[in-house]
Each structure stands twice: as structure tokens, then as C-alpha cells.
Design an enzyme around this catalytic site. Structure first.
Site, PDB file in Angstrom:
ATOM      1  N   ASP A   1      38.539  36.259  39.982  1.00 35.82           N
ATOM      2  CA  ASP A   1      37.702  37.433  39.712  1.00 35.82           C
ATOM      3  C   ASP A   1      36.230  37.051  39.588  1.00 35.82           C
ATOM      4  O   ASP A   1      35.887  36.061  38.934  1.00 35.82           O
ATOM      5  CB  ASP A   1      38.114  38.042  38.360  1.00 35.82           C
ATOM      6  CG  ASP A   1      38.753  39.407  38.506  1.00 35.82           C
ATOM      7  OD1 ASP A   1      38.627  40.026  39.582  1.00 35.82           O
ATOM      8  OD2 ASP A   1      39.387  39.841  37.529  1.00 35.82           O
TER       9      ASP A   1
ATOM     10  N   SER B   1      40.467  39.489  32.887  1.00 37.56           N
ATOM     11  CA  SER B   1      41.236  39.850  31.692  1.00 37.56           C
ATOM     12  C   SER B   1      41.350  38.640  30.768  1.00 37.56           C
ATOM     13  O   SER B   1      41.686  38.786  29.592  1.00 37.56           O
ATOM     14  CB  SER B   1      42.631  40.349  32.083  1.00 37.56           C
ATOM     15  OG  SER B   1      43.269  39.416  32.932  1.00 37.56           O
TER      16      SER B   1
ATOM     17  N   GLU C   1      44.622  49.878  40.348  1.00 39.58           N
ATOM     18  CA  GLU C   1      44.976  49.825  38.920  1.00 39.58           C
ATOM     19  C   GLU C   1      44.972  51.216  38.302  1.00 39.58           C
ATOM     20  O   GLU C   1      44.051  52.020  38.518  1.00 39.58           O
ATOM     21  CB  GLU C   1      43.985  48.922  38.162  1.00 39.58           C
ATOM     22  CG  GLU C   1      44.302  48.877  36.659  1.00 39.58           C
ATOM     23  CD  GLU C   1      43.609  47.752  35.910  1.00 39.58           C
ATOM     24  OE1 GLU C   1      42.888  46.948  36.534  1.00 39.58           O
ATOM     25  OE2 GLU C   1      43.795  47.686  34.674  1.00 39.58           O
TER      26      GLU C   1
HETATM   27  O1  KIV Z   1      41.526  40.862  35.329  1.00 36.04           O
HETATM   28  C1  KIV Z   1      42.697  41.046  35.693  1.00 36.04           C
HETATM   29  O2  KIV Z   1      43.662  40.512  35.137  1.00 36.04           O
HETATM   30  C2  KIV Z   1      42.910  41.923  36.824  1.00 36.04           C
HETATM   31  C3  KIV Z   1      44.319  42.305  37.129  1.00 36.04           C
HETATM   32  C4  KIV Z   1      44.421  43.715  37.518  1.00 36.04           C
HETATM   33  C5  KIV Z   1      44.873  41.449  38.182  1.00 36.04           C
HETATM   34  O3  KIV Z   1      42.007  42.307  37.487  1.00 36.04           O
END
Ligand code: KIV
Length: 277
Positions: free
Chosen positions: A89, A51, A188
Site C-alpha cells: 500500500d 491497515s 471494499e
Molecule cells: O490496508 C489494508 O489492509 C487494505 C485491505 C483492504 C487489503 O487495504
């Protein structure tokens, strides 16, 4: 390359894994060292989310985020934090091609940042990859339900699992990646009964975002939570501060001071005869 080592009181992957059904896991996103340092005492788990592309870089989606960006932000969060477990991520395109591509890139993220684990999006189609990584020393957090990297195939960011078939598939996805070795799963954008079903169906903690209180923990994007990302605030976000407004007021006051020559004042200036300043 950052040093890989455990800091005092650091929360580990097995600790998070062991919190299933226990005290709720408190998680927030973090992208920078100073923010991580401020949040550190209050959270169990940092997710360095992709994100970052939308929140920090102003992108329209997370698809343009690169491995290098995730490594830079992941390393900053590890440097700025002590206690929380740090999960970084894997960005779009860095793990979907093959198990060996996923291993090569996940190992690079772990080695370059010193993080505890990586996160990747996907259900049954990623189970083989998750098994491959976890059996080779890379802890993996899964991510099911609304998966922002699949925005083009899902056709948008709407909540998932309202229909029976889709709900069944998401529960199956969660079970398959948990069985493959994921130590925890982000859930999510799903309706409450589905979040409950998923949480009951898997033996690892679920971390909800827009997925009700039925999960084993909660995560929010920090900038949403403190009012620093004003483009759009999803309905599931609770705002605990309005820092955006504070920043605007500070900039306004600074501008007025500069234009009126009130800043810098005497105390902000170096003096010719003071060797210590
Ligand atoms: O990219 C992000 O912020 C996420 C959130 C759901 C933790 O994957």
C-alpha cells in the site's frame, strides 16, 4: 536495499491480471516475515496494507502511516514469502499531490522492498496517476468503495454505494482506473449488487473485502481472520481461529510458572560443563 528478483513458483502481476473470471483469487494481508512465511502456501496474493497502522501500531486510522513504515513491513513480507504476489500500500499523502510525487514514492517502495506492485486508493481522480505509473513500469492495484484514507471526507467507515448516485460513481471510478491500467482492484465495503456490477464492468479482477462473493477474489485482514485483533471485528469477517485467546492463555501460564519458579527448569539452563550449549 533488498534484491529484486523472482523466487521459484512466484505468482506475478500478469498471472493475477489473467485470473479475471477464473478460480477465485485468495488474498490476505501480511505485515511481517514470520506471518508471511506461515501463510505463504495458502494464498495467491499478499497485500501489505496500511491497515498495519491500526492493527499493528494501535492508531485510530490509517492516516498516520508513513512511507518508511510501509517499506519496512513490505520488505519483511517479501523476505518471508516465496509464492504469493506481494502488493504494498502507498500510504496517505505519498501519492495524491502529483504524478511525479506518486512515481518517486512508488519507485522507492518497489526498489526498497522488492514487491511486485503498489496499491493506491481512489477513483477517477487517480486515473491519470495510475496511467502515469503503469506506463513507467510500476504495476498498480486500485482500491474503490470504502476508502479508509478518505475517512474524514467520507465521514466514517460505513458501507458505500447504497444510493443510486453513489453506486453509479463507484462503478465509474472502477472503470476509469481499470482503463488507466490498474491490473486489479480492491472493492471494499459495498453492497452485493454493486460488487457484481463493478466486477462485470471491468476487465481486471476485483478483490472484495466486505463486498460479497461477487468479486473475482477475496481479501481479509489476517489478524481479523485469526482473532488477533480484538478491538473490533467487522460483520463481514469470518473468524477461522481465536489466536488472541491462545496468546492470553500462554501468557497466563508463563506468568504462573515464573512466579512459582517452575520456569526456567533444568532443561532451559546452560550447564557449566557443556561446551556445546
Ligand atoms: O490496508 C489494508 O489492509 C487494505 C485491505 C483492504 C487489503 O487495504
Amino acid at each position: 536495499m533488498s534484491a529484486v528478483g523472482h523466487k521459484k513458483g512466484h505468482i506475478t502481476v500478469p498471472h493475477i491480471r489473467g485470473r479475471k473470471g477464473g478460480d477465485p483469487i485468495v488474498s490476505l494481508t501480511a505485515y511481517s516475515a514470520p506471518m508471511a512465511s506461515l501463510l505463504d502456501p495458502y494464498v495467491d496474493l499478499f497485500i501489505v496494507g496500511d491497515s498495519v497502522g491500526m492493527v499493528f501500531y494501535g492508531m485510530d486510522s490509517t492516516l498516520g502511516v508513513t512511507l518508511e513504515m510501509m517499506i519496512g513491513h513490505g520488505a519483511a513480507v517479501v523476505r518471508g514469502s516465496e509464492k504469493p504476489c506481494v502488493v504494498v500500500d502507498m500510504p496517505f499523502g505519498s501519492y495524491q499531490e502529483s504524478k511525479s510525487q506518486a512515481f518517486r514514492n512508488a519507485a522507492k517502495v518497489m526498489q526498497s522492498t522488492g514487491c511486485d506492485a503498489v496499491k493506491l486508493e481512489g477513483g477517477m481522480e487517480m486515473a491519470g496517476t495510475i496511467g502515469f505509473l503503469t506506463s513507467r513500469g510500476i504495476p498498480v492495484m486500485g482500491h474503490v468503495g470504502l476508502m479508509p484514507q478518505s475517512v474524514n471526507t467520507l465521514g466514517g467507515y460505513r458501507a458505500r454505494g447504497r444510493g443510486h448516485a453513489e453506486a453509479k460513481k463507484i462503478v465509474n471510478d472502477a472503470q476509469m482506473i481499470a482503463d488507466a491500467g490498474a491490473f486489479s482492484i480492491v472493492v471494499e465495503g459495498v453492497v452485493e449488487p454493486l460488487a457484481k456490477k463493478i466486477t462485470n464492468a471491468v476487465t481486471v479482477p476485483t478483490i472484495g473485502i466486505g463486498a460479497s462473493a461477487e468479486c473475482d477474489g477475496q481479501v481479509l485482514v489476517t489478524e481479523d481472520m485469526v482473532g488477533l485483533f480484538n478491538d473490533f471485528t467487522p460483520s463481514f469477517v469470518k473468524r477461522y481461529a481465536d489466536l488472541g485467546r491462545l496468546v492470553e492463555r500462554a501468557a497466563e501460564a508463563y506468568g504462573k510458572d515464573v512466579r512459582a519458579r517452575r520456569f526456567p527448569a533444568v532443561e532451559h539452563c546452560f550447564r557449566v560443563n557443556n561446551k556445546n550449549s
